[in-house]
Motif scaffolding. Structure first.
Motif, PDB file in Angstrom:
ATOM      1  N   LYS A   1       8.557  -2.561 -15.135  1.00  0.00           N
ATOM      2  CA  LYS A   1       7.679  -1.385 -15.185  1.00  0.00           C
ATOM      3  C   LYS A   1       6.429  -1.606 -14.346  1.00  0.00           C
ATOM      4  CE  LYS A   1       5.680   2.383 -15.949  1.00  0.00           C
ATOM      5  NZ  LYS A   1       5.044   2.849 -17.178  1.00  0.00           N
ATOM      6  N   VAL A   2       5.815  -2.761 -14.454  1.00  0.00           N
ATOM      7  CA  VAL A   2       4.611  -3.041 -13.678  1.00  0.00           C
ATOM      8  C   VAL A   2       4.935  -3.085 -12.185  1.00  0.00           C
ATOM      9  CG1 VAL A   2       2.821  -4.759 -13.212  1.00  0.00           C
ATOM     10  CG2 VAL A   2       3.440  -4.218 -15.576  1.00  0.00           C
ATOM     11  N   ALA A   3       6.059  -3.731 -11.834  1.00  0.00           N
ATOM     12  CA  ALA A   3       6.438  -3.844 -10.422  1.00  0.00           C
ATOM     13  C   ALA A   3       6.739  -2.473  -9.816  1.00  0.00           C
ATOM     14  CB  ALA A   3       7.649  -4.765 -10.285  1.00  0.00           C
ATOM     15  N   THR A   4       7.396  -1.587 -10.558  1.00  0.00           N
ATOM     16  CA  THR A   4       7.697  -0.264 -10.019  1.00  0.00           C
ATOM     17  C   THR A   4       6.438   0.591  -9.895  1.00  0.00           C
ATOM     18  OG1 THR A   4       8.334   0.493 -12.243  1.00  0.00           O
ATOM     19  CG2 THR A   4      10.103  -0.227 -10.764  1.00  0.00           C
ATOM     20  N   ASN A   5       5.482   0.413 -10.797  1.00  0.00           N
ATOM     21  CA  ASN A   5       4.224   1.138 -10.653  1.00  0.00           C
ATOM     22  C   ASN A   5       3.421   0.631  -9.460  1.00  0.00           C
ATOM     23  OD1 ASN A   5       4.775   2.836 -12.731  1.00  0.00           O
ATOM     24  ND2 ASN A   5       2.918   2.412 -13.893  1.00  0.00           N
ATOM     25  N   LEU A   6       3.542  -0.649  -9.154  1.00  0.00           N
ATOM     26  CA  LEU A   6       2.954  -1.183  -7.926  1.00  0.00           C
ATOM     27  C   LEU A   6       3.492  -0.404  -6.725  1.00  0.00           C
ATOM     28  CD1 LEU A   6       2.802  -4.926  -6.799  1.00  0.00           C
ATOM     29  CD2 LEU A   6       3.786  -3.186  -5.341  1.00  0.00           C
ATOM     30  N   ILE A   7       4.798  -0.194  -6.688  1.00  0.00           N
ATOM     31  CA  ILE A   7       5.422   0.522  -5.576  1.00  0.00           C
ATOM     32  C   ILE A   7       4.913   1.966  -5.521  1.00  0.00           C
ATOM     33  CG2 ILE A   7       7.616   1.362  -4.644  1.00  0.00           C
ATOM     34  CD1 ILE A   7       8.911  -1.156  -5.927  1.00  0.00           C
ATOM     35  N   SER A   8       4.795   2.614  -6.679  1.00  0.00           N
ATOM     36  CA  SER A   8       4.313   3.997  -6.707  1.00  0.00           C
ATOM     37  C   SER A   8       2.882   4.091  -6.194  1.00  0.00           C
ATOM     38  CB  SER A   8       4.399   4.562  -8.131  1.00  0.00           C
ATOM     39  OG  SER A   8       5.743   4.670  -8.540  1.00  0.00           O
ATOM     40  N   ALA A   9       2.025   3.195  -6.644  1.00  0.00           N
ATOM     41  CA  ALA A   9       0.631   3.209  -6.191  1.00  0.00           C
ATOM     42  C   ALA A   9       0.548   2.971  -4.687  1.00  0.00           C
ATOM     43  CB  ALA A   9      -0.171   2.150  -6.936  1.00  0.00           C
ATOM     44  N   SER A  10       1.301   1.998  -4.193  1.00  0.00           N
ATOM     45  CA  SER A  10       1.283   1.675  -2.771  1.00  0.00           C
ATOM     46  C   SER A  10       1.840   2.824  -1.942  1.00  0.00           C
ATOM     47  CB  SER A  10       2.098   0.401  -2.522  1.00  0.00           C
ATOM     48  OG  SER A  10       1.571  -0.688  -3.255  1.00  0.00           O
ATOM     49  N   THR A  11       2.855   3.511  -2.473  1.00  0.00           N
ATOM     50  CA  THR A  11       3.442   4.643  -1.764  1.00  0.00           C
ATOM     51  C   THR A  11       2.455   5.790  -1.633  1.00  0.00           C
ATOM     52  OG1 THR A  11       5.667   4.070  -2.512  1.00  0.00           O
ATOM     53  CG2 THR A  11       5.310   6.347  -1.818  1.00  0.00           C
ATOM     54  N   VAL A  12       1.756   6.115  -2.705  1.00  0.00           N
ATOM     55  CA  VAL A  12       0.796   7.213  -2.647  1.00  0.00           C
ATOM     56  C   VAL A  12      -0.376   6.851  -1.738  1.00  0.00           C
ATOM     57  CG1 VAL A  12      -0.848   8.591  -4.007  1.00  0.00           C
ATOM     58  CG2 VAL A  12       1.487   8.246  -4.821  1.00  0.00           C
ATOM     59  N   GLN A  13      -0.772   5.588  -1.711  1.00  0.00           N
ATOM     60  CA  GLN A  13      -1.796   5.163  -0.763  1.00  0.00           C
ATOM     61  C   GLN A  13      -1.305   5.366   0.669  1.00  0.00           C
ATOM     62  OE1 GLN A  13      -4.904   4.362  -0.936  1.00  0.00           O
ATOM     63  NE2 GLN A  13      -5.241   3.520   1.114  1.00  0.00           N
ATOM     64  N   ALA A  14      -0.059   4.983   0.943  1.00  0.00           N
ATOM     65  CA  ALA A  14       0.500   5.152   2.288  1.00  0.00           C
ATOM     66  C   ALA A  14       0.624   6.634   2.651  1.00  0.00           C
ATOM     67  CB  ALA A  14       1.861   4.464   2.373  1.00  0.00           C
ATOM     68  N   LEU A  15       1.058   7.463   1.710  1.00  0.00           N
ATOM     69  CA  LEU A  15       1.143   8.903   1.951  1.00  0.00           C
ATOM     70  C   LEU A  15      -0.236   9.479   2.265  1.00  0.00           C
ATOM     71  CD1 LEU A  15       3.582   9.918  -0.939  1.00  0.00           C
ATOM     72  CD2 LEU A  15       4.132   9.870   1.514  1.00  0.00           C
ATOM     73  N   SER A  16      -1.243   9.009   1.549  1.00  0.00           N
ATOM     74  CA  SER A  16      -2.610   9.482   1.786  1.00  0.00           C
ATOM     75  C   SER A  16      -3.074   9.120   3.192  1.00  0.00           C
ATOM     76  CB  SER A  16      -3.566   8.871   0.751  1.00  0.00           C
ATOM     77  OG  SER A  16      -3.233   9.271  -0.558  1.00  0.00           O
ATOM     78  N   GLU A  17      -2.845   7.881   3.576  1.00  0.00           N
ATOM     79  CA  GLU A  17      -3.257   7.436   4.900  1.00  0.00           C
ATOM     80  C   GLU A  17      -2.514   8.211   5.995  1.00  0.00           C
ATOM     81  OE1 GLU A  17      -2.858   3.211   5.238  1.00  0.00           O
ATOM     82  OE2 GLU A  17      -4.089   2.817   3.463  1.00  0.00           O
ATOM     83  N   GLY A  18      -1.201   8.366   5.805  1.00  0.00           N
ATOM     84  CA  GLY A  18      -0.401   9.060   6.805  1.00  0.00           C
ATOM     85  C   GLY A  18      -0.837  10.496   6.997  1.00  0.00           C
ATOM     86  N   MET A  19      -1.038  11.227   5.891  1.00  0.00           N
ATOM     87  CA  MET A  19      -1.423  12.633   6.004  1.00  0.00           C
ATOM     88  C   MET A  19      -2.836  12.769   6.546  1.00  0.00           C
ATOM     89  SD  MET A  19      -0.679  15.802   3.435  1.00  0.00           S
ATOM     90  CE  MET A  19      -1.709  15.327   2.038  1.00  0.00           C
ATOM     91  N   ALA A  20      -3.718  11.835   6.186  1.00  0.00           N
ATOM     92  CA  ALA A  20      -5.090  11.878   6.704  1.00  0.00           C
ATOM     93  C   ALA A  20      -5.106  11.675   8.220  1.00  0.00           C
ATOM     94  CB  ALA A  20      -5.938  10.816   6.011  1.00  0.00           C
ATOM     95  N   ILE A  21      -4.312  10.742   8.700  1.00  0.00           N
ATOM     96  CA  ILE A  21      -4.243  10.496  10.153  1.00  0.00           C
ATOM     97  C   ILE A  21      -3.681  11.725  10.870  1.00  0.00           C
ATOM     98  CG2 ILE A  21      -3.044   9.162  11.945  1.00  0.00           C
ATOM     99  CD1 ILE A  21      -3.277   6.731  10.025  1.00  0.00           C
ATOM    100  N   ALA A  22      -2.582  12.264  10.321  1.00  0.00           N
ATOM    101  CA  ALA A  22      -1.970  13.437  10.947  1.00  0.00           C
ATOM    102  C   ALA A  22      -2.943  14.609  10.984  1.00  0.00           C
ATOM    103  CB  ALA A  22      -0.698  13.822  10.195  1.00  0.00           C
TER     104      ALA A  22
END
Length: 274
Positions: A160-181
Motif C-alpha cells: 500500500k505504501v509503495a503504490t501510494n509512492l507511485i501515485s504521488a510521483s505520477t501526479v507530480q509528473a503530470l503537474s510538471e508536464g502540463m505546466a511545461i506544456a
C-alpha cells in the motif's frame, strides 16, 4: 454480523453506510464525535458491541491510541481488521498485541478513494492467515470489488505504501508536464488527450488531469494523507538502505503545500505549485 467501524473520514463513513445497507449491525466511533445514530462515545463501548472491529483511521498514532482505548474490551472472540495506511512498525505492533490477547488480526489496507468507497469498489490488500481472509471475505466483499492476497502480515502494508509512492510521483509528473506544456502555449484541452493516448496515460491521469486543469481539488484523497504516506515510503526505503530521491523531492513539495494551507484538499493540488 456485528461490526464496529473506527474512523469516520471519507472512507470509513461510506464503508459504515455500505455495511449497514448490507444488513450488518453497525456501531461507529470517531475520535471527533460524529452525529450518527449508530455512533457511541467510547472506543471500548464500540468494541464490546461487536465481534468484528474495522479500523479506518488516519495514521499509526491514531491506530495505537485507539487500540489502547479498546484494549480492556478485547477478547479471543474479536477480530481486528486494520484498513488504515500505517507504518510497518505499527502493523507489526498491532499484530503482536492482538496475538497476546488471542484476538485475530488482518493487515488489510485499501486502494481507492471517495467514489470507490461510495460505490463499494475499494480494493483490499490482505496480509495474514488465508483461513481468516476467507472467513472475513463476506464482510470485505460488501465494501470492495477485489481482495488481493499478499502473503504474511506486513506485506499488505508495504504494498500500500509503495503504490501510494507511485501515485504521488505520477501526479507530480503530470503537474510538471502540463505546466511545461501550458507555459509554451499548449492548452490543457490539447495536452490531456495526448497524454491519455500515450503509453504514460493511466486511469489516474484520466481522473486527475481534468480536475487539475479546472482547478477542482475536491478531496478524494487529501494532500495531508499523501504527505503522511510519502513519509512512510521514505522510512521503508531508509530501513532497506535504499536511496529514493524521486519521492523525497515530491514529499518535500507536498509538505510545503500542506504548510501553505492546502492540506485538506485533494493531492492533485500538487499542480498549485505552478
Amino acid at each position: 454480523m456485528n461490526i464496529s467501524v473506527f474512523g469516520l473520514g471519507i472512507i470509513g463513513s461510506h464503508c459504515a453506510d455500505n455495511l449497514t445497507a448490507g444488513n450488518h449491525q453497525i456501531t461507529t466511533w470517531n475520535r471527533t464525535p460524529k452525529k450518527r445514530d449508530d455512533s457511541v462515545t467510547s472506543a471500548s463501548e464500540a468494541a464490546r458491541k461487536s465481534e468484528i472491529l474495522c479500523f479506518y483511521l488516519k495514521d499509526g498514532i491514531a491506530c495505537r491510541e485507539t487500540f489502547e482505548a479498546l484494549r480492556p474490551a478485547l477478547t479471543s472472540n474479536h477480530t481486528l481488521i486494520n484498513h488504515s495506511t500505517v507504518d510497518l512498525d505499527t502493523t507489526k505492533w498491532l499484530a503482536e498485541q492482538c496475538s497476546a490477547l488471542g484476538t485475530a488480526f488482518l493487515d488489510c489496507p485499501f486502494t481507492g478513494s471517495k467514489v470507490a468507497a461510495l460505490n463499494c469498489e475499494l480494493v483490499y490488500y490482505a496480509g495474514g492467515s488465508e483461513v481468516l481472509i476467507e472467513e472475513l471475505r463476506p464482510i470485505l466483499n460488501v465494501t470492495s470489488k477485489e481482495i488481493i492476497r499478499l502473503g504474511d502480515i506486513g506485506a499488505a502494508t508495504i504494498v500500500k505504501v509503495a503504490t501510494n509512492l507511485i501515485s504521488a510521483s505520477t501526479v507530480q509528473a503530470l503537474s510538471e508536464g502540463m505546466a511545461i506544456a501550458k507555459a509554451h502555449g499548449v492548452s490543457p484541452d490539447t495536452f490531456i488527450p495526448a497524454v491519455l493516448s500515450n503509453a504514460c496515460g493511466s486511469r489516474l491521469a484520466s481522473m486527475k488531469l481534468p480536475a487539475m486543469a479546472n482547478g477542482d481539488f475536491d478531496t478524494h484523497f487529501s494532500l495531508d494523507n499523501m504527505r503522511k504516506d510519502s513519509a512512510l515510503a521514505i522510512k521503508l526505503a531508509e530501513q532497506a538502505g535504499l536511496s529514493t530521491p524521486g519521492i523525497e523531492a515530491t514529499s518535500t513539495t507536498i509538505t510545503s503545500l500542506c504548510e501553505s494551507g492546502y492540506a485538506a484538499l485533494d493531492y492533485s493540488v500538487l499542480y498549485k505549485q505552478f
